[in-house]
Motif scaffolding. Structure first.
Motif: not given
Lengths: 111, 113
Positions: A45-53, A60-66
């Motif tokens: 597992h690297l990273i988790l992003i929730r639907s409100n984020e 060194r990781l950056r995650v975006t969610l649209d």
């Protein structure tokens, strides 16, 4: 059936460069997770992003969610040879942990 | 501490035989998941156990597949009358009560001849 589609399927870069991969999905989600897999075995597992984020960082990781576009991106900055792996996005529709995985992006980082 | 362990790491069997795959989750993790990874289908969800609740079996591809989880810990995935299309890596994962992150085992590579 797979929920997500990842783009590109494969990516080859040199050490120090940034790597960006994208994930698109079809149905609404509770959260989206990114995993790394080495040598075709266990996933990490690297990273988790929730639907409100909208954006999340980890080292060194950056995650975006649209959520309006039903898409996410993973950026690995200043890549290293050790980042060579397959990267998968996985969506969790209800927050119960039943993950649906994309096909993955194979990343090769050459020294 | 110890991670998720799976056994065997590799299994070769003949078509028509039954196989059992074992998963030992991380101690204290209440949720346990089985996935299958094959070249043609990617990573597929198979079954999910959460505490003492009835398992979510919605991903099992046929009635030849079954799984149980004894005492809320160890899980066994059984495939009866194996077929060549069952050849894949079977991955087990577990997660703690308050986290959504899943911790994966190294997998069992099943080859059906």
């Amino acid at each position: 059936s797979q929920q997500g589609e990842e783009d590109p399927q494969a990516l080859s870069i040199q050490e120090g460069e940034n790597a960006t991969m994208n994930c698109s999905y079809k149905t609404s989600i509770n959260n989206l997770q990114w995993y790394r897999q080495n040598s075709g075995r266990g996933l990490v597992h690297l990273i988790l992003i929730r639907s409100n984020e909208r954006e999340k960082h980890s080292g060194r990781l950056r995650v975006t969610l649209d959520t309006s576009k039903k898409s996410s991106s993973l950026l690995i900055t200043a890549s290293r040879a050790a980042d060579t792996a397959s990267y998968f996005c996985a969506t969790d529709a209800w927050g119960w942990g039943k993950l649906q995985f994309g096909a993955g992006t194979q990343v090769v980082v050459t020294p | 501490g110890a991670g998720v362990s799976q056994s065997p790491s590799n299994k070769v069997t003949e078509k028509g035989k039954d196989v059992e795959l074992r998963c030992d989750p991380i101690s204290g993790h209440t949720a346990l998941y089985w996935y299958r990874q094959s070249l043609g289908q990617g990573l597929e969800f198979l079954i999910y156990f959460q505490g003492n609740s009835a398992p979510d079996k919605s991903g099992l591809p046929s009635d030849r597949f079954s799984a149980e989880r004894t005492g809320g810990s160890v899980s066994t995935l059984t495939i009866q009358r194996t077929q060549q299309e069952d050849s894949a890596v079977y991955l087990c994962a577990s997660s703690p009560p308050t986290e959504d992150e899943q911790f994966f085992g190294p997998g069992t590579r099943l080859t059906v001849l």
